[in-house]
Design a protein around this motif. Structure first.
Motif, short mmCIF file in Angstrom:
data_model
loop_
_atom_site.label_atom_id
_atom_site.label_comp_id
_atom_site.label_asym_id
_atom_site.label_seq_id
_atom_site.Cartn_x
_atom_site.Cartn_y
_atom_site.Cartn_z
N ARG A 205 1.27 -1.63 0.18
CA ARG A 205 -0.33 0.07 0.30
C ARG A 205 0.90 1.34 -0.06
N THR A 206 1.61 1.05 0.93
CA THR A 206 2.94 2.04 1.07
C THR A 206 3.37 2.75 -1.00
N VAL A 208 2.20 1.86 -3.77
CA VAL A 208 0.97 2.19 -4.29
C VAL A 208 0.81 3.73 -4.09
N ALA A 209 0.78 4.08 -2.54
CA ALA A 209 0.62 5.53 -2.60
C ALA A 209 1.30 6.25 -2.80
N LYS A 210 3.01 5.52 -2.88
CA LYS A 210 4.15 6.30 -3.69
C LYS A 210 3.81 7.52 -4.90
N GLY A 211 2.78 6.96 -5.35
CA GLY A 211 2.49 6.56 -6.97
C GLY A 211 3.56 6.00 -8.25
N LEU A 212 4.27 4.72 -7.51
CA LEU A 212 4.50 3.80 -8.41
C LEU A 212 3.62 3.21 -9.52
N SER A 213 4.20 2.92 -10.12
CA SER A 213 3.42 1.97 -11.73
C SER A 213 2.56 0.13 -10.66
#
Lengths: 305, 336, 304
Positions: A205-206, A208-213
């Motif tokens: 989740r972290t 994804v929350a960083k904006g990684l694809s």
């Protein structure tokens, strides 16, 4: 880290010693074996066994002699084939087993992990169902049945692949499938459940929350964690391929150590059985050691131990 | 002032094997630029799910079924994954509850903290490492260059939360959502992390949404507080008003369960009796009615609207209706 | 909406609390069974396992032919109305032999699993419960045994004990309790730190009572799953042993030995191999489906 490796090497030696000891005494407990003095042996073999392995001496002394010869790498003579030593048997037949075995391991790892990832990423969809049906069939069909039906279909009916022999790359296909089928299924399931478990973790989740694809999240963050259990399965995987070779090599006529071992059992060639058993065990113990060390490199947390 | 975030009538549900769990049932609120907003409520009140909806980080069975989320005028509900990727970690970033599990155990800290910088700031690796080191020293991690070569398990819980904060702030986000950032930490570490957040708020002009179930924590950091219960917003007010002129019995209950360091006499903490509502079959009326001391007939049949109390102050409780009996907050100015 | 004054009357406590009807909470077993029942594959597996077990028990009364009587006039007949699965080279009815094979294969599966269960649970339970030095030594032993190729030792044991059903049972039981012991130990280790064990200890319950009454019932989930999945693995191993000539000896037959007998002429009479193989596959499949279904149903992590 180095402390851990030294510890593991030490433990491996202990394991090896226990294995050798257990094998030795099991073989001597065998009724009708060459070691209880009832059986007639060829004179030359008998003489050889007596001088080198002290067959006429008390059992503890024999044990000492066996260990001594083992340290020199001498596994003794074959009882059935005059003039052949167990070392020679292994030397001539192991390469074929190793080749087929590596192909099977590679096959089950690559295809198994791929299927597991596909299934996990499409959880509940048809791709998942398809992969899991294949995986379930793989653990359901015994290798000798799988081998036979492969031959029936691809050699007898379709005439695409040679049924037996060990001459070219085409000879590798069916034995590798038959040998790796079970492990492949297991790896596919393991990868799937492990990946599904990892995907639910907070650190994903972290990420994804960083904006990684999605791709980066899966391949950089999830997969590495998900594959750690696969590394721990490497030991049992190699053991499974090794045992599977008894059956598969016999069916496909591969001149490997597995077929040789089954032959030794049928012939009750006790020196060879003992020698090959010790060889197999040592091989597996070393494989496990390598896997454990590899594991320590992949999972940084293990260094703390 | 321009609104940074505007949430209108947000409804989010989870579709499970037993049915639709209505986790958020129509929530509206806003956030100004540079503001710090607190969201308070018990677990299951929908506060985290609201934030996950804003970030669109809901699990596969969760879905936004109604409402709009405007961030700088852009409706995030309609944004696709690609657009969200550009927003997450860049414009909006998030800190989670458990720092022990929120960092990837097999990647070095440096790798993890530079990832969003490389992705969003178009920096190369060396520049990103420089920036990461700067961020780490900003959150009080000594010798950041060395620490970046280490793995998460080599950090303590408090240190990991500092790393999370540094990572979240690394791309100068316009909005930082902190989901119970101190709950999983020791009390002394909690105070340090809160102090750090306050300090950073002054240094970096970032808007903050702080989620917690602890009123004491928000009072310290936030100027305005939303109270959530049963998937609904039940009261919203400036911090002072909420503490001293609250108009919702649930808020009173929360206030009653905050230890009061100002009184010398050891007061008994009053826990709120009963359980939060089952969001699979949410009650027709006020969700707090079964646990409320003042429940009236209307509470059981009709969901209360948001009554305007004052500037920035609204409460969803029938007691604020002109016909209702007059009940006032047990917590009044001067009490505490 | 019309709001009238009488709507603002206060409601007594009992009445307002009656609003808060929670879903009836289900017990663990009931909840698990509900999940299992929803899983069609697992239920099919369960029914098949029950079916094949009953067949194996009543075979002597229902089988149309003798499993050992030879009739060379009828050798290698393909499937017909009289002989559903055909006959083998000695003219024995393969259908009958497959039915009798079920008795032996399932006996191997069940007995080996039950022995594994007993030994593995006791070993793992003791190791996990006492922890410390005892655990360390006991688990080192398991580690050593785990790192050697078990199948080879089963083979050695078979050579010592001689072919036959009792030897198979002993050899397999001696080698297959390891994973059960490991699983039980891991469960117990985590369970014993929990409050209900401390409570039992405070109340003065004996160690044995705590292990048997409190700890083992609480790790029933993984135990049942491991048990279910160890049945097909024992059936598999037995067929493997039969194939390399160390299994059941004629005229008795297991599915494994039937298949291995048929191997020699499988190019000419594939049906002789097909039916015993099918029996193995279906049974193993059924146990696997059941085991997987049980895992999903019993895994507390999967619960909502």
């Amino acid at each position: 880290m180095s402390n851990y490796i030294v510890k593991r090497i030490f433990a491996s030696f202990i394991t090896l010693w226990i294995v050798v000891t257990a094998t030795f005494f099991l073989m001597h407990a065998m009724p009708g074996g060459p070691f209880d003095g009832e059986k007639k042996l060829p004179d030359q073999v008998k003489a050889n066994l007596e001088t080198k392995f002290g067959l006429d001496k008390p059992i503890m002394q024999q044990y000492g002699l066996y260990l001594k010869n083992l340290l020199k790498g001498d596994l003794g003579p074959s009882i059935k084939y005059e003039g052949r030593t167990v070392n020679e048997i292994i030397k001539y037949s192991f390469p074929a087993s190793a080749k087929i075995g590596s192909v099977a391991i590679l096959f089950s790892l690559v295809v198994g992990i791929y299927m597991g990832i596909v299934a996990a990423l499409h959880q509940g969809k048809w791709q998942d169902d398809l992969c899991m049906i294949i995986a379930t069939l793989g653990v359901t069909v015994p290798s000798f049945v799988l081998s036979t039906f492969l031959i029936l279909i691809f050699s007898v009916k379709l005439k695409l692949l040679p049924p037996v022999g060990f001459d070219g790359p085409l000879n590798y296909i069916m034995p590798a499938i038959a040998l790796g089928g079970y492990s492949l299924s297991f790896i596919a399931r393991l990868t799937r459940s492990s990946l599904l478990d990892v995907i639910r973790q907070d650190y994903i989740r972290t990420a994804v929350a960083k904006g990684l694809s999605k791709k980066t999240v899966i391949f950089k963050h999830a997969l590495r964690n998900a594959l750690i259990p696969i590394v721990t399965y490497m030991g049992p995987l190699i053991a499974g391929i090794l045992t599977g070779s008894f059956v598969v090599e016999k069916i496909f006529g591969i001149p490997g150590l597995g077929r040789e071992f089954v032959q030794n059992i049928t012939n009750r060639d006790y020196m060879a059985i003992m020698g090959v058993t010790v060889f197999y065990s040592a091989f597996l113990v070393i494989c496990n050691l390598v896997v454990d060390i590899l594991y320590a490199f992949i999972d940084p947390r293990i260094k703390l131990e | 002032m321009e609104k940074l975030l505007q949430v209108n009538d947000l409804k989010t549900s989870f579709f499970t094997h037993v049915g639709e769990v209505k986790a958020v049932r129509g929530v509206s609120f806003y956030l100004d630029k540079g503001e710090a907003l607190g969201i308070v409520g018990e677990s299951g009140s929908g506060k985290s799910i609201t934030m996950m909806s804003i970030m669109k980080l809901l699990s596969d069975n969760g879905k936004i079924i109604n409402g709009d989320i405007y961030f700088e005028g852009k409706n995030l509900v309609k944004a696709d994954e690609g657009e969200m990727e550009k927003i997450r970690g860049n414009d909006i970033s998030m800190i989670f509850q458990d720092p022990m599990t929120s960092l990837n155990p097999v990647l070095k800290i440096g790798d993890q903290i530079t990832e969003p910088i490389i992705k969003h700031k178009n920096m190369n690796k060396a520049e990103a490492y420089k920036r990461a080191a700067h961020m780490l020293s900003l959150v009080g991690i000594p010798s950041p260059e060395d620490r970046m070569k280490q793995y998460p398990h080599e950090f303590s819980g408090g240190m990991r939360q500092r790393v999370m904060i540094a990572m979240a702030l690394s791309c100068d986000p316009k909005l930082l959502i902190a989901d119970e950032p101190t709950t999983a930490l020791d009390v002394t570490i909690q105070a340090q992390i809160l102090e750090l957040m306050k300090e950073l708020r002054e240094k970096i002009n970032t808007s903050i949404i702080l989620i917690t179930h602890d009123l004491g924590v928000v009072a310290d950091v936030c100027s305005r507080i939303n109270v959530m219960y049963g998937g609904l917003l039940v009261e919203t007010a400036n911090t002072d008003d909420l503490f001293y002129d609250s108009r919702h019995p649930y808020t009173w209950g929360l206030l009653g369960s905050v230890p009061n360091p100002n009184t010398l006499i050891r007061e008994r903490l009053k826990p709120i009796e009963g359980q939060p509502p089952d969001l699979l079959n949410p009650p027709k009326g006020c969700p707090f009615a079964p646990r409320c001391e003042y429940t009236m007939k209307i509470c059981m049949t009709d969901r209360p609207p948001m009554f305007e109390i004052g500037e920035n102050h609204k409460a969803a409780c029938w007691l604020n209706h002109k016909d209702a009996p007059k009940v006032s907050s047990p917590f009044k100015r001067g009490d505490k | 909406m019309e709001v009238t004054k009488d709507m603002f009357e206060k409601v007594p406590k009992e009445e307002r609390q009656s609003l808060n009807i929670m879903r009836p909470s289900e017990t663990f077993l009931k909840d698990s069974y509900r999940r299992l029942k929803k899983n069609k594959l697992a239920m099919a597996g369960l029914y098949f396992v029950i079916f094949i077990t009953i067949i194996a028990i009543i075979t002597p009364w229902i089988s149309p032919y003798s499993y050992s009587a030879q009739d060379f006039n009828l050798s290698n007949v393909g499937p017909t109305k009289l002989h559903w699965f055909g006959t083998d080279q000695f003219g024995r009815d393969i259908f009958t032999r497959v039915l009798y094979g079920a008795r032996i294969s399932l006996t191997v599966g069940y007995v080996v699993s039950l022995l594994n269960l007993t030994f593995g649970v006791l070993y793992g339970g003791i190791s996990g419960f006492f922890g410390g030095k005892v655990d360390n030594i006991m688990m080192r032993i398991v580690d050593v045994l785990y790192s050697i190729p078990m199948m080879i030792y089963v083979i050695l044991l078979m050579l010592i004990l001689g072919a036959g059903l009792p030897s198979i049972l002993i050899a397999l039981s001696l080698s297959y309790w390891l994973s059960m012991a490991r699983i039980v130990r891991a469960e117990i280790l985590s369970l014993k730190e929990q409050e209900f064990v401390l409570a039992a200890k405070t109340l003065g319950a004996s160690n044995w009572r705590i292990i048997l009454r409190h700890l083992i019932p609480n790790c029933m989930g993984p135990i049942i799953v491991t048990l279910t999945l160890s049945v097909p693995s024992a059936i598999f191993t037995e067929s493997f042993l039969s194939f390399i000539g160390l299994g059941i000896s004629a005229p008795k037959a297991s599915w494994g030995s039937l298949a291995s007998d048929a191997m020699e002429s499988f190019m000419i009479y594939p049906y002789q191999l097909l039916f015993p193989s099918l029996a193995i596959c279906l049974t193993v499949l059924a146990f696997n489906f059941l085991g997987d279904g049980l895992r999903d149903a019993l895994d507390p992590k999967m619960r909502k």
